[in-house]
Structure formats: C-alpha cells, structure tokens
Scaffold this active site. Sequence first.
Site, PDB file in Angstrom:
ATOM      1  N   SER B  50     -21.344 -22.367 -71.579  1.00 26.66           N
ATOM      2  CA  SER B  50     -20.201 -21.483 -72.199  1.00 26.66           C
ATOM      3  C   SER B  50     -19.350 -22.313 -72.818  1.00 26.66           C
ATOM      4  O   SER B  50     -18.491 -21.757 -73.524  1.00 26.66           O
ATOM      5  CB  SER B  50     -19.703 -21.041 -70.956  1.00 26.66           C
ATOM      6  OG  SER B  50     -19.302 -21.612 -70.134  1.00 26.66           O
ATOM      7  N   LYS B 103     -12.915 -23.799 -68.872  1.00 26.62           N
ATOM      8  CA  LYS B 103     -12.999 -22.903 -70.015  1.00 26.62           C
ATOM      9  C   LYS B 103     -11.425 -23.392 -70.859  1.00 26.62           C
ATOM     10  O   LYS B 103     -10.971 -24.468 -70.264  1.00 26.62           O
ATOM     11  CB  LYS B 103     -12.535 -21.548 -69.721  1.00 26.62           C
ATOM     12  CG  LYS B 103     -13.671 -20.825 -68.972  1.00 26.62           C
ATOM     13  CD  LYS B 103     -14.989 -20.394 -69.830  1.00 26.62           C
ATOM     14  CE  LYS B 103     -16.077 -19.645 -69.246  1.00 26.62           C
ATOM     15  NZ  LYS B 103     -16.912 -20.624 -68.636  1.00 26.62           N
TER      16      LYS B 103
END
Lengths: 159, 182
Positions: B50, B103
């Site tokens: 991701s 993230k």
Amino acid sequence: MRRWGLLAKEALTQTLTFARFFCLFHVTNHYLWSPTLVFGPSMLPTLNLTGDVILAEYVSHRVGRLGPGDIVFVRSPVDPNKIVTKRIVGVEGDRVTYFKPRNGDSCHTVVVPKGHVWIQGDNLYASRDSRQFGPVPYGLIEGKAFFRVWPPNSFGSLG
Amino acid sequence: MSCICILGEISIMAAQNFLWSFTKNCFTFGLIGLTISDRYASIVPVRGSSMSPTFNLTTDSFMGSLSDDYVLVEKFCLQKYKFSHGDVIVFCSPSNHKEKHVKRIIGLPGDWIGTPMTNDVMKVPNGHCWVEGDNPSSSLDSRSFGPIPLGLIKGRVTHILWPPQRVRHIERKNHENILSPS
C-alpha cells in the site's frame, strides 16, 4: 593514566546501574501498574473531584480482558495529549442506549462498531464522553483503574 | 572417590551460577531493549504494497517476507503528538487494535479533504488526522475508515534500513487534494 581508567570504569558501572533502574521503572509503569492522580467532575460520585490517587494496571487491556463496567484510562480522541478516565458502557457489537441531559433528554441508540468501545463518565451531567465524540477505538485505551490508594477513607478496590 | 564427588558438586554449582547470571543478563537486555523500542526508536518490517514505491517496491509473492523493507520508527514525536503533512506514520488499526499499519499523513486537524470519488469535502476533526497510502489502488486507509485519532499513532518512519541498496531517508511528500488553513 591508571586513575583515568579507573574513573572511566566507575562512571560506566554507575551509568549501567542507572540505565537498569530506569528501564525497570519504565517497564513497570507501562506494562504492569502505576499510581495515577485523577481529577475532574466527570466520574462523580465514584471518583472525587480532586486528590484521588488510583492504581492503574496495564495488563488487562493488552490481553483483551476489558468489559462493560471497567473504569479505564483513555487517550482523548479530541486531544491526544490528554488522558481521560471513563467507564466502559459497551464493547464492539453492543447496542448502547444513551441520553444527553442537556439536549432535552433525547434518547439515542447506537451499535458499537468493530474494534471500538463506548465510554461514559459516571456523572452524565458533567462528562464529555462517547455521547459527544462517538465510540473510541480500542487502541486508545491506556490502562484500567483497579484500586484506590488515597484518600484513606475510600481505600479499596474500584468496582 | 570423594574427589570425584567434590568435583561433580563444584561443576554443578558453576553451571548453576552460569545459568543464573545468563538469565539475569538476558532479562536486563530484554528490559533495556523494550525501553529503547518504546521511548526512542525501533526497527520494524513493512508488509504489503500500500506504500509502493516508497516501501516494498517489488511485491514478489514468491520471495514473501524476505524482500520486505525494514524501517526505523522514531518515537520522539509521541511526546507532544506534533506531526506535519507528509509524515509517514505507524498507527494501530481502528478496527483491530492488534494490527499496525503504515501510511502517510495527508491532513491534520482543521484541514479540508476532498474525496474525488463522491465529490465531497470533509473537515478533519480536532485530534484526528487523515492518512492515505502512496499506492492508492491497493491501500486501505482513511478513504475507507475515515480520519483516525492522533492517539492511535505509535511512531514516525524516518529511514529505510534494509535492504542495503534502498537505505535512505524518507521525505515528506505533499498532496494536491487538500486545503490547509495556514
């Protein structure tokens, strides 16, 4: 020359002892238990306005043995630098009914989503809790309050 | 005969002493390692794609965990919870506190985030942040679970430490989709 060597060795030993105690202190305060000062009106009458010293333990929330009725320390979702003390009313999957006393006694029901808990202060009239900021993720829970040490007349475990 | 008994006893005592001091040393080093990893910095592997191409450029399922990037996570940012746009952070997942995700912070409290999918803007509430992965097509982030409380953040990624050819500092990257008050 030898004096410097001995001095350095002595300093190293002292530093290592200090480091050992510091690490023991840190691990006890974050993984076992520690005394905490609590203040504020949101948990009256269970906890006093000021001056209560509570023992917090850090084992239950790591092994997932927290349930409704436990008094927990939670990092506030509104300000991460503050830790608030509230009671767990519902865990994930529970249907919680609550009312806001200042908003005309309107009643609401909500289902607590996965991985979250619903926390409320015992003093519903003076508590900013899940009724204002919604269910909080389980990861924000820092510890559980299990014993009151001060004041002496209410020394004992917290229900 | 008694010499052998005495020698046997001495060697058992020496072994017990050695075992005891070995255990004590392990315990001390374990405590020191735990303290350092909680307060200062730790090294963690990054799984998943991701955050491609920042981490895990090649997602070769044959190699699996052998090709994961190992990154340095610093914990000094947790003293005041002061973060900037573009910081790469490690946080506990809001739906499962046992999982940690990596993230990038796109929005801080007070920012307006535009979601191109629904043509909709939302304001990041106080005490929360909006996180997104660098690889939007395979990233489960704030576009699915909304803004996350800053209290869930467990550290900030500063460097990649392994593999050696990818060792470098992680830069802040700004996003074009937000409006900041300042």
